[in-house]
Design an enzyme around this catalytic site. Structure first.
Site, mmCIF file in Angstrom:
data_model
loop_
_atom_site.group_PDB
_atom_site.id
_atom_site.type_symbol
_atom_site.label_atom_id
_atom_site.label_comp_id
_atom_site.label_asym_id
_atom_site.label_seq_id
_atom_site.Cartn_x
_atom_site.Cartn_y
_atom_site.Cartn_z
ATOM 1 N N GLY A 52 7.397 -2.392 0.371
ATOM 2 C CA GLY A 52 7.195 -3.815 0.653
ATOM 3 C C GLY A 52 8.334 -4.503 1.373
ATOM 4 O O GLY A 52 8.391 -5.736 1.405
ATOM 5 N N SER A 53 9.215 -3.743 2.008
ATOM 6 C CA SER A 53 10.325 -4.417 2.696
ATOM 7 C C SER A 53 9.833 -5.238 3.888
ATOM 8 O O SER A 53 10.407 -6.286 4.203
ATOM 9 C CB SER A 53 11.398 -3.414 3.125
ATOM 10 O OG SER A 53 10.935 -2.582 4.160
ATOM 11 N N ASN A 54 8.774 -4.798 4.542
ATOM 12 C CA ASN A 54 8.241 -5.601 5.646
ATOM 13 C C ASN A 54 7.591 -6.888 5.135
ATOM 14 O O ASN A 54 7.700 -7.936 5.770
ATOM 15 C CB ASN A 54 7.256 -4.784 6.488
ATOM 16 C CG ASN A 54 7.974 -3.885 7.480
ATOM 17 O OD1 ASN A 54 8.465 -4.358 8.495
ATOM 18 N ND2 ASN A 54 8.069 -2.597 7.166
ATOM 19 N N MET A 113 -1.249 2.637 3.475
ATOM 20 C CA MET A 113 -1.349 4.080 3.734
ATOM 21 C C MET A 113 -2.772 4.610 3.572
ATOM 22 O O MET A 113 -2.964 5.772 3.204
ATOM 23 C CB MET A 113 -0.392 4.835 2.805
ATOM 24 C CG MET A 113 1.069 4.485 3.020
ATOM 25 S SD MET A 113 1.632 4.798 4.712
ATOM 26 C CE MET A 113 1.634 6.585 4.707
ATOM 27 N N ARG A 114 -3.772 3.774 3.821
ATOM 28 C CA ARG A 114 -5.161 4.218 3.768
ATOM 29 C C ARG A 114 -5.812 4.002 5.132
ATOM 30 O O ARG A 114 -5.540 2.992 5.786
ATOM 31 C CB ARG A 114 -5.971 3.397 2.730
ATOM 32 C CG ARG A 114 -5.383 3.330 1.353
ATOM 33 C CD ARG A 114 -5.476 4.630 0.601
ATOM 34 N NE ARG A 114 -6.831 5.172 0.551
ATOM 35 C CZ ARG A 114 -7.100 6.437 0.176
ATOM 36 N NH1 ARG A 114 -6.116 7.261 -0.135
ATOM 37 N NH2 ARG A 114 -8.343 6.867 0.131
ATOM 38 N N ASN A 131 -0.733 -3.907 12.541
ATOM 39 C CA ASN A 131 -0.092 -2.831 11.779
ATOM 40 C C ASN A 131 1.292 -2.581 12.373
ATOM 41 O O ASN A 131 1.527 -2.849 13.559
ATOM 42 C CB ASN A 131 -0.931 -1.553 11.885
ATOM 43 C CG ASN A 131 -0.331 -0.404 11.085
ATOM 44 O OD1 ASN A 131 0.065 -0.570 9.931
ATOM 45 N ND2 ASN A 131 -0.234 0.769 11.692
ATOM 46 N N HIS A 191 4.148 0.567 12.820
ATOM 47 C CA HIS A 191 4.251 2.031 12.741
ATOM 48 C C HIS A 191 5.654 2.435 13.195
ATOM 49 O O HIS A 191 6.164 1.901 14.187
ATOM 50 C CB HIS A 191 3.184 2.663 13.646
ATOM 51 C CG HIS A 191 3.193 4.149 13.599
ATOM 52 N ND1 HIS A 191 2.701 4.860 12.528
ATOM 53 C CD2 HIS A 191 3.658 5.075 14.484
ATOM 54 C CE1 HIS A 191 2.859 6.156 12.759
ATOM 55 N NE2 HIS A 191 3.431 6.311 13.934
HETATM 56 C C1 GRF Z 1 7.237 1.220 7.480
HETATM 57 O O1 GRF Z 1 8.159 2.153 7.931
HETATM 58 C C2 GRF Z 1 6.083 1.116 8.432
HETATM 59 O O2 GRF Z 1 6.429 1.399 9.747
HETATM 60 C C3 GRF Z 1 5.126 2.141 7.915
HETATM 61 O O3 GRF Z 1 5.275 2.108 6.511
HETATM 62 C C4 GRF Z 1 6.578 1.664 6.192
HETATM 63 C C5 GRF Z 1 6.464 0.549 5.210
HETATM 64 O O4 GRF Z 1 7.717 0.171 4.698
HETATM 65 N N1 GRF Z 1 3.785 1.854 8.335
HETATM 66 P P1 GRF Z 1 7.837 -1.024 3.647
HETATM 67 O O5 GRF Z 1 6.890 -0.711 2.502
HETATM 68 O O6 GRF Z 1 7.463 -2.298 4.340
HETATM 69 O O7 GRF Z 1 9.253 -1.022 3.188
#
Ligand code: GRF
Length: 211
Positions: free
Chosen positions: A34-36, A112-113, A129, A131
């Site tokens: 969940g860092s994003n 991740m689905r 999304n 990536h």
């Molecule tokens: C990120 O590296 C993103 O590019 C990929 O999954 C990861 C999610 O990281 N799709 P976080 O859970 O937001 O830390």
């Protein structure tokens, strides 16, 4: 100096962010850390991204994203994919929850689905999304490992619109980082994540501005 390469290939983002008639109503989908999510929430708090996070949907009990959402004061809903008979059934419930929270932009942040047309058609053109590669290179799982194995000198991350094929769809924004000879997947991933946190909020604003 070579250490400035990352700055050169990832120039500063523009200082002005668009304001919308009303804040963008985001629904964030996440499976892991969940860092994003947190980067987007902090950007909103700093009044850069004109948006609000209406709901966080996650699918793995105990995922770090649930703790982050609680700390950030965001409503979070666990929809455990293991309890659904099909991908379509899960997506149908996701759509229902997102609509119930008045979401108009769906933000996948480590979801991740694989998703189906049930979700894609319900939010046509409004699903993003992120990536960890410079798409179209290295789609799919373990993108950072793929980049290292290929021996590329430049890696990075991509925010793109979601289409049915995994990690496809129009690119909204990318950031590049240089690959060092000493890099492991973990060190490269960490530097890519710094860039993810930087571009995702900006890419959401840009995508909404372009729509
Ligand atoms: C990120 O590296 C993103 O590019 C990929 O999954 C990861 C999610 O990281 N799709 P976080 O859970 O937001 O830390």
């Amino acid at each position: 100096m070579l250490e400035t390469a990352a700055a050169l290939i990832s120039p500063p983002l523009p200082g002005t962010w668009p304001r919308f008639e009303s804040p963008l109503r985001l629904g964030v989908m996440a499976s892991g850390n969940g860092s994003n999510l947190e980067a987007i929430a902090r950007s909103i708090q700093r009044d850069e991204l004109h948006a609000e996070i209406r709901v966080v949907i996650y699918n793995n009990p105990g995922a770090g994203v649930a703790e982050r959402a609680a700390r950030l004061g965001l409503p979070a809903v666990l929809l455990n994919h293991r309890h659904y008979p099909s991908r379509e059934a899960l997506d149908s419930d996701i759509v229902h929850r997102l609509q119930a929270h008045g979401v108009d932009w769906v933000i996948m942040a480590g979801w991740m689905r694989c998703v189906t047309t049930v979700l894609i058609d319900a939010f046509a053109g409004q699903i993003l999304n992120i990536h960890p590669s410079l798409l179209p290179s290295f789609p799919g799982l373990r993108a950072v490992e793929q980049a290292l194995a290929a021996g590329v000198r430049v890696a990075g991350c991509t925010v793109h619109q979601v289409e049915l094929a995994v990690d496809s769809g129009p690119v909204i924004m990318q950031a590049a980082v240089s690959v060092e000879p000493t890099d492991t997947a973990a060190t490269l991933q960490a530097r890519i994540q710094v860039q993810e946190h930087r571009i995702y909020p900006a890419a959401i604003a840009l995508a909404a501005e372009l729509t």
